[in-house]
Design a protein around this motif. Structure first.
Motif, PDB file in Angstrom:
ATOM      1  N   LEU A   1       0.823  -1.211   0.000  1.00 45.86           N
ATOM      2  CA  LEU A   1       0.000   0.000   0.000  1.00 45.86           C
ATOM      3  C   LEU A   1       0.857   1.261   0.000  1.00 45.86           C
ATOM      4  CD1 LEU A   1      -2.806  -1.045   2.512  1.00 45.86           C
ATOM      5  CD2 LEU A   1      -2.990  -0.845   0.036  1.00 45.86           C
ATOM      6  N   TYR A   2       2.036   1.199   0.614  1.00 46.26           N
ATOM      7  CA  TYR A   2       2.939   2.350   0.631  1.00 46.26           C
ATOM      8  C   TYR A   2       3.835   2.403  -0.607  1.00 46.26           C
ATOM      9  CZ  TYR A   2       1.818   3.941   5.345  1.00 46.26           C
ATOM     10  OH  TYR A   2       1.174   4.460   6.445  1.00 46.26           O
ATOM     11  N   THR A   3       3.651   1.433  -1.529  1.00 47.16           N
ATOM     12  CA  THR A   3       4.460   1.407  -2.745  1.00 47.16           C
ATOM     13  C   THR A   3       3.705   1.940  -3.948  1.00 47.16           C
ATOM     14  OG1 THR A   3       5.658  -0.522  -1.903  1.00 47.16           O
ATOM     15  CG2 THR A   3       5.839  -0.065  -4.261  1.00 47.16           C
ATOM     16  N   HIS A   4       2.445   1.541  -4.102  1.00 48.09           N
ATOM     17  CA  HIS A   4       1.655   1.982  -5.259  1.00 48.09           C
ATOM     18  C   HIS A   4       0.178   1.956  -4.871  1.00 48.09           C
ATOM     19  CE1 HIS A   4       0.190   2.466  -9.357  1.00 48.09           C
ATOM     20  NE2 HIS A   4       1.431   2.672  -9.758  1.00 48.09           N
ATOM     21  N   TYR A   5      -0.550   2.974  -5.325  1.00 49.75           N
ATOM     22  CA  TYR A   5      -1.959   3.065  -4.964  1.00 49.75           C
ATOM     23  C   TYR A   5      -2.779   1.918  -5.536  1.00 49.75           C
ATOM     24  CZ  TYR A   5      -1.285   7.738  -3.042  1.00 49.75           C
ATOM     25  OH  TYR A   5      -0.882   8.796  -2.276  1.00 49.75           O
ATOM     26  N   PHE A   6      -2.385   1.379  -6.687  1.00 54.24           N
ATOM     27  CA  PHE A   6      -3.152   0.287  -7.268  1.00 54.24           C
ATOM     28  C   PHE A   6      -3.047  -0.991  -6.448  1.00 54.24           C
ATOM     29  CE2 PHE A   6      -3.295   1.928 -11.934  1.00 54.24           C
ATOM     30  CZ  PHE A   6      -4.156   2.926 -11.500  1.00 54.24           C
ATOM     31  N   PHE A   7      -2.076  -1.059  -5.543  1.00 56.00           N
ATOM     32  CA  PHE A   7      -2.006  -2.231  -4.665  1.00 56.00           C
ATOM     33  C   PHE A   7      -3.230  -2.303  -3.765  1.00 56.00           C
ATOM     34  CE2 PHE A   7      -0.700  -4.916  -1.181  1.00 56.00           C
ATOM     35  CZ  PHE A   7       0.049  -5.902  -1.801  1.00 56.00           C
ATOM     36  N   LEU A   8      -3.900  -1.175  -3.568  1.00 61.00           N
ATOM     37  CA  LEU A   8      -5.136  -1.184  -2.805  1.00 61.00           C
ATOM     38  C   LEU A   8      -6.159  -2.125  -3.448  1.00 61.00           C
ATOM     39  CD1 LEU A   8      -6.832   0.008  -0.490  1.00 61.00           C
ATOM     40  CD2 LEU A   8      -7.494   1.860  -2.018  1.00 61.00           C
ATOM     41  N   LEU A   9      -6.166  -2.190  -4.784  1.00 62.32           N
ATOM     42  CA  LEU A   9      -7.058  -3.114  -5.481  1.00 62.32           C
ATOM     43  C   LEU A   9      -6.706  -4.558  -5.149  1.00 62.32           C
ATOM     44  CD1 LEU A   9      -7.128  -1.444  -9.032  1.00 62.32           C
ATOM     45  CD2 LEU A   9      -8.539  -0.916  -7.031  1.00 62.32           C
ATOM     46  N   ASP A  10      -5.416  -4.835  -5.089  1.00 59.17           N
ATOM     47  CA  ASP A  10      -4.975  -6.183  -4.754  1.00 59.17           C
ATOM     48  C   ASP A  10      -5.337  -6.534  -3.319  1.00 59.17           C
ATOM     49  OD1 ASP A  10      -3.170  -8.595  -5.448  1.00 59.17           O
ATOM     50  OD2 ASP A  10      -2.327  -7.841  -3.573  1.00 59.17           O
ATOM     51  N   PHE A  11      -5.195  -5.588  -2.416  1.00 59.42           N
ATOM     52  CA  PHE A  11      -5.540  -5.828  -1.012  1.00 59.42           C
ATOM     53  C   PHE A  11      -7.022  -6.155  -0.869  1.00 59.42           C
ATOM     54  CE2 PHE A  11      -6.987  -3.838   3.059  1.00 59.42           C
ATOM     55  CZ  PHE A  11      -6.457  -4.801   3.908  1.00 59.42           C
ATOM     56  N   VAL A  12      -7.862  -5.386  -1.535  1.00 61.61           N
ATOM     57  CA  VAL A  12      -9.302  -5.666  -1.504  1.00 61.61           C
ATOM     58  C   VAL A  12      -9.591  -7.025  -2.141  1.00 61.61           C
ATOM     59  CG1 VAL A  12     -11.557  -4.918  -2.363  1.00 61.61           C
ATOM     60  CG2 VAL A  12      -9.927  -3.226  -1.484  1.00 61.61           C
ATOM     61  N   ALA A  13      -8.904  -7.329  -3.251  1.00 63.36           N
ATOM     62  CA  ALA A  13      -9.132  -8.602  -3.934  1.00 63.36           C
ATOM     63  C   ALA A  13      -8.765  -9.782  -3.038  1.00 63.36           C
ATOM     64  CB  ALA A  13      -8.332  -8.642  -5.229  1.00 63.36           C
ATOM     65  N   GLN A  14      -7.693  -9.659  -2.268  1.00 65.77           N
ATOM     66  CA  GLN A  14      -7.312 -10.743  -1.355  1.00 65.77           C
ATOM     67  C   GLN A  14      -8.391 -10.965  -0.305  1.00 65.77           C
ATOM     68  OE1 GLN A  14      -3.100 -10.986   0.035  1.00 65.77           O
ATOM     69  NE2 GLN A  14      -2.827  -9.113  -1.149  1.00 65.77           N
ATOM     70  N   ALA A  15      -8.908  -9.870   0.246  1.00 62.11           N
ATOM     71  CA  ALA A  15      -9.966 -10.000   1.254  1.00 62.11           C
ATOM     72  C   ALA A  15     -11.218 -10.633   0.654  1.00 62.11           C
ATOM     73  CB  ALA A  15     -10.291  -8.627   1.846  1.00 62.11           C
ATOM     74  N   VAL A  16     -11.591 -10.186  -0.547  1.00 62.69           N
ATOM     75  CA  VAL A  16     -12.772 -10.734  -1.208  1.00 62.69           C
ATOM     76  C   VAL A  16     -12.566 -12.201  -1.553  1.00 62.69           C
ATOM     77  CG1 VAL A  16     -14.185 -10.610  -3.305  1.00 62.69           C
ATOM     78  CG2 VAL A  16     -13.544  -8.509  -2.102  1.00 62.69           C
ATOM     79  N   ALA A  17     -11.379 -12.544  -2.034  1.00 62.40           N
ATOM     80  CA  ALA A  17     -11.124 -13.910  -2.482  1.00 62.40           C
ATOM     81  C   ALA A  17     -11.154 -14.905  -1.325  1.00 62.40           C
ATOM     82  CB  ALA A  17      -9.776 -13.975  -3.202  1.00 62.40           C
TER      83      ALA A  17
END
Length: 643
Positions: free
Chosen positions: A219-235
Motif C-alpha cells: 500500500l505504501y508502494t503503489h496506490y493500485f495495490f489497494l485493489l490487490d488488497f481488496v481482492a485478497q480480502a474478497v477472495a
C-alpha cells in the motif's frame, strides 16, 4: 520440465531459467531513452524536486548534469514529503531507490570516469527494478510450487522469465516491479493460509504477520495495490462462503476452528488498514490532483464506453505475446495482429480446457477457486474505476502489473499436465457416468466398442490431434512466442517509450550545425518531465567531451542547444512573452522549436515568435515553418530565427 525430472535436473532447469531472466532484464538496460514517467521517478529518487529544474529561463543542455545529479544526505521523510506534494504516488519505492542510487552511483562514477556520459547513471536508475524483476522469477517459482508442485513452479518461473510484460516492467525505472513482488509474496501467504484452513490446522502468528507486512508495504508502494488488497480480502472471504454453502463443507465441519479463522483474518485486515491510516489523507488529496486527469477520455463518446472491455482483454494478451504493432508499417503490423489474435484464441481455449480438467481433478479446485475470485475482484474494481470515476486505467497496459501474477498462475495451472493418478480417476468417473446399455442396445455393443477403439487410435501420441493437445507442445509454443516478444521488448521494438523521445530528438536536430532552442510550455510537473526527456535525448546528439571536472564542452560552439520551460497556466500570450524576454548567448541562426498543448495545430501557433538577440535587448523575429510541424502526443512546431 514436463516430465518428472530428478532433483538435480530440476534445479539445473531452474538455474537456466534464472540465467535467461537475468540476461533479458539487463540487456540494453541503460541504452533506451528515459521517458516522461521515468524522468519523474529519476527526479524524486535523486533527491530532487521541481525547484531543482530551471523554469522561466533559457539554460544550456550542460545544466542537465546538475538537474540529474544526486542530492546526498536526505532522509526518507524528506523524500516522502517531496513525493507527497509534487507527485501522486506513495513514497516507499522512491526511498528505496534513493538508498540504492546513493550507494552504487558514486562507486561506479569513481571507478569509471566516463560512466555518467556513457549513460551509466540510467543503468543504475533501472538496475533496482531489474533486480526486483529477477527476484520475482524466484518467488513465482515458489508460489507455483506451493500451489501444485515443483513442475508447476518451473513452468511458472519459465513463463515469467521470458514474459514480454515482465521484461518490459523490469527495464522501467519505475515502481511497478516492487508492488508486483509484494503481490506475489502476498499470494504465497494467502495460498498457505488456505492450505492450512483446508487441513484444519491453526494459522501461525508468523504467517499472519508476513501477510500483514507485505500488504502494508504494498500500500505504501503503489496506490493500485489497494485493489490487490481488496481482492485478497474478497477472495479468501468468498472462498470460505463458497466452501460452506456449495463446496465440500470442510470449513463448516471444523466448528470452532472456523470462527478462529474468521477472527484472525479480520484482525489481520484491520491491522493493515490501521498501518495505512497515516497516509490516507494524502491519498484523498492525490485522487483529486489534476495530474490524473489525463486518464479521462478526451471528448468521450459511445466508443469510450466500450473500449475498456476489449482493452482489458488486450492487456491480458500482452502479458504473454507482444509483436510489433505500434508505429509499424502495415506490412508488419497486420501480420503481427493476426498472429496475436489467432494465438490468443488458441491459448484462451487451452486455458479453459486445462482449468476444467484441473477443476475436475479436485486436488487443485480450492486454488483455482481462490485465483479466479482474485481475478474477478480485480477486474470488477478496475472497471468500476473506469465507469464510476471516469478514469480509463485499462488503456494503460502497464497498470496490469497487479493482476499479472494471478493471470500467470492460472495459465500455469491450465498448462501443467495432470498427474497420471488424477487422469485415471477422472477417466473412471466419466466411465461411471456413462449410461448402462439396455438389452435392446446389446446388438450395438460391437459398434460402440469399435467407436471407442477408433477414438483411442485418434488419441495416440503420434496422432496430429494429440500433438495439438499435448501439454508439452502447448508450453513450448507459448515459451517460443513469449521469448520472441521479449527480444523485441529488449530492442525497443514493442512497448516503446512513451512520447518517443528519441524520435522527437531526431526531428529537432536535423540541422546539427545550427543553434537549437526548445521552448516547452507546461502546466504541471508531467510536462516539465516530458521536456526533460527530450532534452536528455537531444544531449546525446551533440558531440561532447568530458574534462576532469566532469563538465560538458561541445565541439560546435560553446552551447549549441538551449531549453526553456514557459508557464502556460495563464494562456499562451504570457507564455510567449516569457520567451521573448529571456536573455541568451546563442549564435545565429537559431532553430526554435515550440512545444504546445495537446490538440494544437500549425494554425493555432502565431506566425512569428520573438526572442532577444544574443547578448542584446533588441528583438529577433522567428518565422514559422509550416512544413515542420509534428505531433507525438504533444505538438512541436519549428520557427526559424535568421541572422
Amino acid at each position: 520440465m514436463h516430465g518428472h525430472p530428478t532433483p538435480r535436473r530440476h534445479y539445473q532447469l531452474l538455474a537456466i531459467i534464472m540465467g535467461v531472466a537475468i540476461i533479458l532484464r539487463v540487456w540494453h538496460l541503460g541504452t533506451k531513452p528515459l521517458w516522461l514517467d521515468e524522468v519523474i521517478g529519476a527526479i524524486f529518487t535523486l533527491g530532487r524536486g521541481l525547484d531543482d529544474v530551471p523554469l522561466g529561463i533559457m539554460f544550456p543542455l550542460t545544466e542537465l548534469t546538475q538537474i540529474f545529479s544526486l542530492h546526498p544526505g536526505l532522509s526518507c521523510s524528506q523524500i516522502a514529503q517531496t513525493v507527497a506534494t509534487e507527485s501522486v504516488h506513495p513514497p516507499l519505492f522512491f526511498c528505496l531507490q534513493y538508498v540504492w542510487i546513493s550507494h552504487w552511483l558514486p562507486i561506479l562514477s569513481a571507478s569509471m570516469p566516463f560512466f555518467r556520459d556513457a549513460g551509466g547513471w540510467v543503468w543504475v536508475l533501472r538496475s533496482l527494478p531489474a533486480l526486483i524483476g529477477i527476484a520475482e522469477v524466484c518467488c513465482i517459482y515458489l508460489l507455483g510450487r506451493m500451489v501444485k508442485g515443483p513442475r508447476t513452479g518451473l513452468i511458472a518461473a519459465a513463463l515469467m522469465a521470458i514474459s514480454p510484460f515482465a521484461v518490459y516492467l523490469s527495464q522501467e525505472a519505475r515502481h511497478y516491479t516492487l508492488p508486483m513482488l509484494w503481490t506475489i509474496l502476498g499470494l504465497m501467504a494467502l495460498v498457505r493460509i488456505q492450505q492450512l484452513m483446508i487441513n484444519q490446522r491453526a494459522l501461525p502468528l508468523w504467517l499472519l504477520a508476513i501477510w500483514i507486512s507485505v500488504n502494508s508495504l504494498g500500500l505504501y508502494t503503489h496506490y493500485f495495490f489497494l485493489l490487490d488488497f481488496v481482492a485478497q480480502a474478497v477472495a479468501i472471504g468468498g472462498w470460505i462462503i463458497w466452501d460452506i454453502l456449495w463446496g465440500d463443507g470442510i470449513l463448516s465441519k471444523s466448528g470452532k476452528r472456523l470462527y478462529q479463522y474468521i477472527v484472525q483474518l479480520g484482525l489481520s485486515l484491520a491491522v493493515v488498514i490501521v498501518s495505512y491510516a497515516p497516509w490516507i489523507p494524502t491519498l484523498l488529496q492525490h485522487i483529486n490532483r489534476p495530474e490524473t486527469d489525463w486518464l479521462k477520455p478526451y471528448k468521450p463518446d459511445w466508443s469510450d464506453r466500450i473500449a475498456p472491455l476489449y482493452q482489458t482483454i488486450m492487456g491480458w494478451i500482452l502479458m504473454v505475446i507482444s509483436l510489433p504493432v505500434e508505429s509499424q508499417p502495415l506490412a508488419i503490423a497486420i501480420p503481427s495482429v493476426l498472429i496475436m489474435v489467432v494465438f490468443s484464441i488458441w491459448l484462451g481455449w487451452q486455458i479453459i480446457r486445462g482449468l476444467r480438467q484441473a477443476w475436475n481433478g479436485q486436488r487443485d479446485r480450492p486454488a483455482i477457486q481462490l485465483f479466479l475470485l482474485l481475478m474477478a475482484s480485480l477486474t470488477l474494481q478496475m472497471l468500476a474505476i473506469v465507469y464510476i470515476l471516469d478514469k480509463d486505467i485499462t488503456a494503460i497496459p502497464r497498470y496490469n502489473f497487479i493482476s499479472y501474477p494471478i493471470v500467470l498462475i492460472l495459465i500455469t495451472l491450465a498448462l501443467t499436465p495432470q498427474p497420471k493418478a488424477e487422469s485415471k480417476a477422472e477417466g473412471r468417473r466419466q466411465k461411471a457416468e456413462e449410461p448402462t446399455p439396455s438389452p435392446s442396445q446389446e446388438g450395438n455393443r460391437s459398434s460402440v466398442t469399435l467407436q471407442r477403439s477408433n477414438s483411442s487410435t485418434l488419441q495416440r501420441p503420434n496422432s496430429p490431434k494429440s500433438k495439438i493437445q499435448n501439454p508439452k507442445s502447448n508450453i513450448s509454443l507459448l515459451l517460443f512466442l513469449s521469448g520472441l516478444s521479449s527480444l523485441l521488448v529488449v530492442h525497443g521494438v514493442v512497448f516503446q517509450k512513451g512520447y518517443f523521445p528519441a524520435q522527437v530528438a531526431h526531428d529537432m536536430t536535423r540541422v546539427p550545425e545550427e543553434s537549437l532552442l526548445v521552448a516547452v510550455s507546461y502546466r504541471s510537473l508531467q510536462e516539465v518531465a516530458l521536456g526533460l526527456s527530450f532534452a536528455l535525448e537531444i544531449e546525446k546528439r551533440y558531440p561532447v567531451s568530458t574534462d576532469s571536472t566532469n563538465s560538458h564542452v561541445s565541439n560546435i560552439g560553446e552551447d549549441p542547444a538551449y531549453f526553456m520551460f514557459i508557464d502556460r497556466s495563464k494562456g499562451f500570450g504570457p507564455a510567449w512573452q516569457q520567451l521573448e524576454n529571456a536573455p541568451h548567448d546563442q549564435s545565429l541562426p537559431i532553430n526554435l522549436w515550440a512545444i504546445a498543448s495537446p490538440g494544437m495545430k500549425t494554425k493555432d501557433y502565431p506566425p512569428t515568435l520573438a526572442i532577444r538577440r544574443p547578448n542584446r535587448k533588441s528583438k529577433l523575429q522567428c518565422e514559422i515553418d509550416p512544413d515542420a510541424f509534428y505531433r507525438i502526443g504533444f505538438p512541436y512546431q519549428l520557427f526559424r530565427c535568421a541572422r
